[in-house]
Design a protein around this motif. Structure first.
Motif, mmCIF file in Angstrom:
data_model
loop_
_atom_site.group_PDB
_atom_site.id
_atom_site.type_symbol
_atom_site.label_atom_id
_atom_site.label_comp_id
_atom_site.label_asym_id
_atom_site.label_seq_id
_atom_site.Cartn_x
_atom_site.Cartn_y
_atom_site.Cartn_z
ATOM 1 N N ILE A 241 38.965 7.005 63.792
ATOM 2 C CA ILE A 241 39.859 6.702 62.673
ATOM 3 C C ILE A 241 40.251 7.965 61.902
ATOM 4 C CG2 ILE A 241 39.989 5.484 60.464
ATOM 5 C CD1 ILE A 241 38.276 3.276 61.746
ATOM 6 N N VAL A 242 39.296 8.840 61.652
ATOM 7 C CA VAL A 242 39.628 10.082 60.955
ATOM 8 C C VAL A 242 40.585 10.926 61.796
ATOM 9 C CG1 VAL A 242 38.684 12.236 60.032
ATOM 10 C CG2 VAL A 242 37.503 10.081 59.618
ATOM 11 N N GLY A 243 40.422 10.867 63.108
ATOM 12 C CA GLY A 243 41.361 11.570 63.989
ATOM 13 C C GLY A 243 42.778 11.055 63.817
ATOM 14 N N LEU A 244 42.943 9.736 63.639
ATOM 15 C CA LEU A 244 44.270 9.173 63.399
ATOM 16 C C LEU A 244 44.844 9.645 62.068
ATOM 17 C CD1 LEU A 244 43.816 5.462 64.563
ATOM 18 C CD2 LEU A 244 45.187 7.224 65.684
ATOM 19 N N TYR A 245 43.973 9.780 61.048
ATOM 20 C CA TYR A 245 44.441 10.218 59.736
ATOM 21 C C TYR A 245 44.877 11.687 59.757
ATOM 22 C CZ TYR A 245 42.412 5.962 57.711
ATOM 23 O OH TYR A 245 42.118 4.660 57.392
ATOM 24 N N LEU A 246 44.066 12.527 60.365
ATOM 25 C CA LEU A 246 44.321 13.965 60.315
ATOM 26 C C LEU A 246 45.313 14.423 61.383
ATOM 27 C CD1 LEU A 246 40.716 15.337 59.640
ATOM 28 C CD2 LEU A 246 42.535 14.852 57.995
ATOM 29 N N SER A 247 45.367 13.734 62.508
ATOM 30 C CA SER A 247 46.267 14.145 63.593
ATOM 31 C C SER A 247 46.833 12.904 64.278
ATOM 32 C CB SER A 247 45.519 15.033 64.601
ATOM 33 O OG SER A 247 46.389 15.485 65.613
ATOM 34 N N PRO A 248 47.755 12.207 63.615
ATOM 35 C CA PRO A 248 48.312 10.990 64.216
ATOM 36 C C PRO A 248 49.094 11.304 65.474
ATOM 37 C CG PRO A 248 49.537 11.633 62.250
ATOM 38 C CD PRO A 248 48.341 12.516 62.313
ATOM 39 N N PRO A 249 49.113 10.396 66.439
ATOM 40 C CA PRO A 249 49.833 10.639 67.698
ATOM 41 C C PRO A 249 51.343 10.661 67.482
ATOM 42 C CG PRO A 249 48.985 8.401 67.613
ATOM 43 C CD PRO A 249 48.409 9.109 66.430
ATOM 44 N N ASN A 250 52.041 11.346 68.374
ATOM 45 C CA ASN A 250 53.498 11.426 68.313
ATOM 46 C C ASN A 250 54.112 10.086 68.696
ATOM 47 O OD1 ASN A 250 53.420 14.168 67.607
ATOM 48 N ND2 ASN A 250 53.311 14.773 69.770
ATOM 49 N N ARG A 251 55.295 9.831 68.139
ATOM 50 C CA ARG A 251 56.038 8.606 68.437
ATOM 51 C C ARG A 251 55.158 7.368 68.255
ATOM 52 N NH1 ARG A 251 60.874 8.490 67.787
ATOM 53 N NH2 ARG A 251 61.085 6.728 69.237
ATOM 54 N N ALA A 252 54.422 7.346 67.150
ATOM 55 C CA ALA A 252 53.529 6.228 66.881
ATOM 56 C C ALA A 252 53.462 5.971 65.385
ATOM 57 C CB ALA A 252 52.138 6.489 67.437
ATOM 58 N N LEU A 253 53.167 4.745 65.039
ATOM 59 C CA LEU A 253 53.013 4.324 63.658
ATOM 60 C C LEU A 253 51.549 3.936 63.441
ATOM 61 C CD1 LEU A 253 54.770 3.733 61.091
ATOM 62 C CD2 LEU A 253 54.840 1.358 61.863
ATOM 63 N N VAL A 254 50.916 4.523 62.434
ATOM 64 C CA VAL A 254 49.524 4.216 62.122
ATOM 65 C C VAL A 254 49.494 3.386 60.850
ATOM 66 C CG1 VAL A 254 47.233 5.129 61.629
ATOM 67 C CG2 VAL A 254 48.745 6.358 63.196
ATOM 68 N N LEU A 255 49.014 2.158 60.957
ATOM 69 C CA LEU A 255 48.976 1.228 59.836
ATOM 70 C C LEU A 255 47.534 0.886 59.467
ATOM 71 C CD1 LEU A 255 51.774 -1.288 60.909
ATOM 72 C CD2 LEU A 255 51.979 0.629 59.313
ATOM 73 N N SER A 256 47.237 0.979 58.196
ATOM 74 C CA SER A 256 45.939 0.562 57.671
ATOM 75 C C SER A 256 46.109 -0.849 57.122
ATOM 76 C CB SER A 256 45.482 1.528 56.572
ATOM 77 O OG SER A 256 44.276 1.114 55.989
ATOM 78 N N VAL A 257 45.434 -1.811 57.716
ATOM 79 C CA VAL A 257 45.672 -3.230 57.436
ATOM 80 C C VAL A 257 44.413 -3.886 56.881
ATOM 81 C CG1 VAL A 257 46.286 -5.469 58.455
ATOM 82 C CG2 VAL A 257 47.423 -3.374 59.249
#
Length: 367
Positions: free
Chosen positions: A163-179
């Motif tokens: 999860i911290v990896g998603l926060y600090l380095s989100p993937p390209n062409r992707a949407l990261v949603l905290s639900v």
């Protein structure tokens, strides 16, 4: 050199080590102002400057210059240090202080769960002022208590890194949603009218209230932009959660991967929800560790909603409450700002490790 009037003064002659020490004290930032001033006085006197001229330069009285000149000539560097001031001798010994600390840490009064200043004073025979000073000196606050919760998730480390990896380095062409959902939000009205704030008087309200029903808010926070998708429901079952996922799907561009961060609540893992997600391979679910809601960024937004809208809000119906929540979301989305995540996974895990080690030493009586 002698003053124009009065007794001749003995010249101040510095050795190399003394001059180096005095100049170093003047340059230091953390030295006390009084010590720095004394060193400046001696350095200027050593340059052959008259006391009244030194006093005028440094903004002190001529008698002050004379005092430190005499003390330096008598005792050299040690003469510039503060002398022990006379005062009342200590009336409590070190072993008595240690006994108070030990009693505070290792015992409890018979009629309470923790010591107070006056109960400890009564038990030890010291004044409450003495107990207050001892506790303040050693940072003891028996009246305070804090809570903690350590995750027992066997995959805690892996999930934190994910999860911290998603926060600090989100993937390209992707949407990261905290639900997540904020359930059972109460529509509260006060039994008597709220008295507005006036000069010298805060807003006042009755402590008693009237309930007018509840609502549940499902929200998804885009961690990159801070934009929030939210919808209120009467209940918070799997059916409502699935409907909210469909609301998200309708607003997300179809060519983007969607990474959803959510907790382990039962409604998030039903067969109906899993089937819906399985049919959409561009959706990727990341579950937070158990007992670790702090890692879900939407919780930060929920706290903001509570502080700004819900805590002091007055609502006479759930529809009024839901309208205020929708308005809050709309105003937020007019100028959304993402929350900045600063700690790496390694820093978080190291902090948890230090806490566990401290707790273990405390339980073992080492602290």
């Amino acid at each position: 050199m002698a003053n124009a009037i009065g007794r001749p003064t003995k010249p101040v002659v510095l050795e190399a080590e003394e001059r180096e020490y005095l100049e170093r004290q003047v340059r230091r930032r953390r030295v006390s102002r009084s010590m720095s001033e004394r060193c400046r006085i001696i350095l200027r006197c050593a340059d052959g400057i008259q006391s009244k001229v030194v006093a005028a330069e440094l903004g002190v009285h001529e008698h002050t210059v004379g005092k430190w000149r005499r003390r330096f000539l008598k005792d050299r560097i040690e003469g510039l240090l503060d002398e022990a001031r006379p005062g009342r001798p200590r009336t409590i010994a070190d072993d008595q202080v240690a006994a108070v600390i030990e009693r505070t840490l290792r015992s409890k009064p018979d009629d309470a769960t923790h010591w107070s200043i006056r109960s400890m004073a009564g038990a030890t025979g010291f004044s409450h002022t003495t107990i207050r000073r001892i506790w303040a000196a050693f940072g003891l606050q028996p009246h305070r208590s804090e809570t903690f919760k350590l995750s027992s998730d066997p995959l805690f480390v892996d999930k934190v890194r994910d999860i911290v990896g998603l926060y600090l380095s989100p993937p390209n062409r992707a949407l990261v949603l905290s639900v997540d959902e904020k359930s059972q939000i109460q529509a509260l009205d006060r039994e008597q009218p709220v008295l507005p704030m006036m000069p010298g008087m805060p807003e006042r309200r009755t402590h008693s209230y009237v309930r007018h029903g509840t609502t549940s808010l499902f929200a998804a926070l885009d961690i990159a932009s801070g934009f929030v998708i939210g919808k209120c429901y009467k209940r918070h079952r799997a059916a409502e959660f699935l409907d909210f996922l469909k609301q998200i799907d309708a607003q997300v561009p179809p060519d983007l991967d969607v990474h959803i961060i959510m907790d382990n609540y039962a409604t998030h893992k039903t067969a109906l929800v899993r089937t819906w997600l399985a049919r959409r391979p561009h959706y990727h679910v990341h579950f937070t560790p158990t007992s670790a809601s702090w890692i879900n960024q939407v919780e930060r937004w929920f706290a903001e909603l509570t502080r700004k809208q819900l805590k002091r809000g007055v609502h006479t119906s759930t529809s009024e409450l839901e309208q205020d929540i929708r308005t809050f979301i709309e105003r937020h989305n007019e100028n959304p700002k993402p929350y900045r995540w600063t700690k790496s996974a390694d820093e978080i895990l190291a902090s948890v490790k230090r806490f566990c080690q401290t707790a273990e030493r405390t339980l073992c009586g080492e602290l």
